[in-house]
Write a protein that holds these residues in place. Sequence first.
Motif, PDB file in Angstrom:
ATOM      1  N   ALA A 177       0.827  -1.208   0.000  1.00 40.25           N
ATOM      2  CA  ALA A 177       0.000   0.000   0.000  1.00 40.25           C
ATOM      3  C   ALA A 177       0.860   1.256   0.000  1.00 40.25           C
ATOM      4  CB  ALA A 177      -0.916  -0.011   1.219  1.00 40.25           C
ATOM      5  N   TYR A 178       0.413   2.273  -0.689  1.00 42.54           N
ATOM      6  CA  TYR A 178       1.070   3.582  -0.686  1.00 42.54           C
ATOM      7  C   TYR A 178       0.758   4.283   0.628  1.00 42.54           C
ATOM      8  CZ  TYR A 178       1.796   8.519  -1.885  1.00 42.54           C
ATOM      9  OH  TYR A 178       2.195   9.834  -1.887  1.00 42.54           O
ATOM     10  N   THR A 179       1.804   4.753   1.323  1.00 47.85           N
ATOM     11  CA  THR A 179       1.590   5.345   2.650  1.00 47.85           C
ATOM     12  C   THR A 179       2.292   6.685   2.820  1.00 47.85           C
ATOM     13  OG1 THR A 179       3.494   4.108   3.518  1.00 47.85           O
ATOM     14  CG2 THR A 179       1.320   3.086   3.751  1.00 47.85           C
ATOM     15  N   PRO A 309      -0.610   7.748  -6.112  1.00 53.12           N
ATOM     16  CA  PRO A 309      -1.738   8.540  -6.621  1.00 53.12           C
ATOM     17  C   PRO A 309      -1.268   9.564  -7.650  1.00 53.12           C
ATOM     18  CG  PRO A 309      -1.905   8.300  -4.251  1.00 53.12           C
ATOM     19  CD  PRO A 309      -0.561   7.754  -4.638  1.00 53.12           C
ATOM     20  N   ARG A 310      -2.130   9.867  -8.596  1.00 58.52           N
ATOM     21  CA  ARG A 310      -1.740  10.720  -9.720  1.00 58.52           C
ATOM     22  C   ARG A 310      -1.919  12.201  -9.386  1.00 58.52           C
ATOM     23  NH1 ARG A 310      -5.113   7.942 -14.449  1.00 58.52           N
ATOM     24  NH2 ARG A 310      -6.548   7.573 -12.736  1.00 58.52           N
ATOM     25  N   ASP A 314       1.818  14.001  -4.593  1.00 56.51           N
ATOM     26  CA  ASP A 314       2.160  12.617  -4.295  1.00 56.51           C
ATOM     27  C   ASP A 314       3.395  12.178  -5.077  1.00 56.51           C
ATOM     28  OD1 ASP A 314       0.199  11.386  -2.381  1.00 56.51           O
ATOM     29  OD2 ASP A 314      -1.202  12.228  -3.821  1.00 56.51           O
ATOM     30  N   LEU A 315       3.519  12.628  -6.319  1.00 53.47           N
ATOM     31  CA  LEU A 315       4.723  12.286  -7.082  1.00 53.47           C
ATOM     32  C   LEU A 315       5.953  12.885  -6.425  1.00 53.47           C
ATOM     33  CD1 LEU A 315       6.089  10.984  -9.492  1.00 53.47           C
ATOM     34  CD2 LEU A 315       5.548  13.023 -10.841  1.00 53.47           C
ATOM     35  N   PRO A 412       1.997   6.417 -11.213  1.00 54.74           N
ATOM     36  CA  PRO A 412       3.435   6.184 -11.081  1.00 54.74           C
ATOM     37  C   PRO A 412       3.713   5.020 -10.144  1.00 54.74           C
ATOM     38  CG  PRO A 412       2.887   8.510 -10.797  1.00 54.74           C
ATOM     39  CD  PRO A 412       1.599   7.752 -10.742  1.00 54.74           C
ATOM     40  N   ILE A 413       4.927   4.504 -10.204  1.00 52.44           N
ATOM     41  CA  ILE A 413       5.335   3.365  -9.376  1.00 52.44           C
ATOM     42  C   ILE A 413       6.633   3.694  -8.656  1.00 52.44           C
ATOM     43  CG2 ILE A 413       6.194   0.984  -9.446  1.00 52.44           C
ATOM     44  CD1 ILE A 413       4.268   0.492 -11.760  1.00 52.44           C
TER      45      ILE A 413
END
Length: 417
Positions: A177-179, A309-310, A314-315, A412-413
């Motif tokens: 999960a993105y945190t 998230p786009r 976040d990037l 993005p990853i």
Amino acid sequence: MAPSRNILPLLLLATLLCTQAKPDDKVQASRDKVSKALQDDEAAWADYVAEFGAGSVMNLVAGPQTKDLPEPARAAAYKNNFKAALREMDKLNKQAEKDGDDVAFGINSHAHLSAEEFAALRATGVRTAAKRRAPRRAGAESAAAASPAAEAAEAAALTSGGRKLQQTCSTSSGQVAYTLGSTVAPAAVNWVSNGFVTPIRNQGQCGSCVAFATTVLTEFALMKRNSIYNNANTDLSEDDLMECEPTLSGCNGAGLNTYVSSVSCRGQSTEATAPYNYADSNYCPAGDTRAAERGAMKTTLNFQWAAVPRSNADLMRAVATAPTQIGVKADGYAFQYYTTGIVGCSVEGKRAVSNHAVTVVGYGVSGGKPYFLVKNSWGTGWGEAGFFRVQKDCILSSKAPYGPFAMFASSPIVPVL
């Protein structure tokens, strides 16, 4: 008469604004080079061939329509493309100047390709599951159908050390999960100058951009986890990713998460063991030195990743922790002819189509304009010695809903360490 004290601040402000509006020296030099080339495009073409073709147009990157032509015919086609390109570059530069963007579009290693050839050659590396073609082994099987011996040999190879042994990886292997939503990012980050990004590579005439973008992430993870590795002695294999991932994408492109999940599942060998060969292969070695290296690297990397998230914020937070892979829209004049500077928010951002994978390796501010720094895989003859910059903190509007080059058309990853 000397100016009054009330006028002096206004004069100073006007001087400052003029200074800020002046293009960067490299930007201006690139624009001037195009203007000069337009005055004598024959001489400009000769200079271009000398710089990028090593004396022969046969050594230039060949587009799909020209790669099989004899040299004289190819030279004629390339020359016509180049002359037309100069006019497009001039239009782009004038528009950038009008918009106040400190960016130049000019003569680089892709200036001899038509727009159609460039799109077919360079904007085909990112695939969705629906658009990905049938496994490339299908062609080999058809060719071998008339030869039972060849068919049996291929089947034996695949069973005893090839792809069938690698079919157990999930496309979500290693995903967490993105945190980072509440993370406060520093004002500027540059993983290149910090020593965590290896030199620019060239994917050649192969839609392998996702493998190259992913390898930036895995090499970073290797260097961060192990102090014995640095940007001078680290070189993981893109070819290993292409040969051994289960979907058989190869030079036909791959989904953005194809190779990050593959590395998490089975590791990645080094360039020394599996050198990049600019081509497809139907065989994934297993049970040999290369397979052992992959297994050891899997343990060493312990690779995990998250979908980001786009959004600009976040990037930025993701890049503050690690280089981050993104998809961009690359099939346009602005991307093809980019040479230096910061691409403005509205450039090539209207279509929600990601067709090329790159890696954001930093961000900062130049001339008062915030930017993302991005690593490409087209060699050092394109862009800023292989890198490019795009404006950060763009307002995603109906005019530019996905930012420059449609950077936010897909998630993005980022590697999670």
